[in-house]
Write an enzyme that holds these catalytic residues in place. Sequence first.
Site, PDB file in Angstrom:
ATOM      1  N   SER A 138      25.386  -4.486 -48.249  1.00 29.93           N
ATOM      2  CA  SER A 138      26.682  -5.155 -48.234  1.00 29.93           C
ATOM      3  C   SER A 138      26.740  -6.067 -49.441  1.00 29.93           C
ATOM      4  O   SER A 138      25.696  -6.481 -49.974  1.00 29.93           O
ATOM      5  CB  SER A 138      26.831  -5.978 -46.951  1.00 29.93           C
ATOM      6  N   TYR A 163      23.668 -11.735 -40.455  1.00 27.96           N
ATOM      7  CA  TYR A 163      24.171 -10.615 -41.254  1.00 27.96           C
ATOM      8  C   TYR A 163      23.795 -10.819 -42.717  1.00 27.96           C
ATOM      9  O   TYR A 163      23.276  -9.921 -43.371  1.00 27.96           O
ATOM     10  CB  TYR A 163      25.693 -10.510 -41.102  1.00 27.96           C
ATOM     11  N   LYS A 182      21.040  -8.437 -44.635  1.00 25.05           N
ATOM     12  CA  LYS A 182      21.545  -7.605 -45.721  1.00 25.05           C
ATOM     13  C   LYS A 182      20.843  -7.935 -47.041  1.00 25.05           C
ATOM     14  O   LYS A 182      20.636  -7.048 -47.881  1.00 25.05           O
ATOM     15  CB  LYS A 182      23.059  -7.750 -45.854  1.00 25.05           C
TER      16      LYS A 182
END
Length: 264
Positions: free
Chosen positions: A141, A154, A158
């Site tokens: 991401s 997150y 990532k």
Amino acid sequence: MKIAGKVCVVTGGASGIGKALASRFVAEGASAVVIADLNGDAVSAVASEIGAQSFAVDVRDESAIAAMVAAVESEHGQIDLFCSNAGIIGVDGEPWWATGADNALWQRMWEIHVMSHVYAARACLPSMIARGDGYFLNTASAAGLLAQIGSAPYSVTKHAAVSFAESLSITHGDDGIKVSCLCPQAVDTAMTAGTEGGGVAGVDGMLSADAVADAVVSGLDAESFLILPHPEVEDYRQNKARSYDRWLGGMRKLRRLFTDPVGQ
């Protein structure tokens, strides 16, 4: 890498980016496309729709990934491209602390966003190295290069996904292994459903999953390590490298815009 004639595996293939990648690979003339997803019924339906093969797989289960890889190699001879694409989203808890997410979410994201890539590499590398050729596309991401405001787990996982992709390339590039890391911002998928314009990740617009698949095919063709469907991400990455403190200040300002608009 040209997709035509290749054997491609895509995890998280029942919807979103994974489905778009699998569909595009079929259209590009891949010799076989295999899609895997936790939702067995959904991935089977997609496979029937696009002309692919499906597996119901929990990417947190190393033995399940290994079994799928072995089955694909047995049937098709080899795996040319493994797209480790499965992912989830979750937000920090209240109060709005970076540590606010509970341990279960941290662990789940770690297993899906990081260890699933490790498991795929462990399963695929022996045969890839033996023939001196193979390709991994790991979906991370833009958060893995920058940050995800509102979801520390997150953002952290990532970043780890990008780092693992780097390690794969550094360690096995001389073995003929190629690696690309997909780092989009907001994409119109179930992960962004319910957010206005993709939320903070949508500051540069929300792309369709098909547009991301277009960027992936171009990136694989060029064998680029970073595949950035939103080109603005490269500018942000350079800004971060030039002045970390200034970049952090800008990110705090962006956070305020999305969490405390009255207090600007």
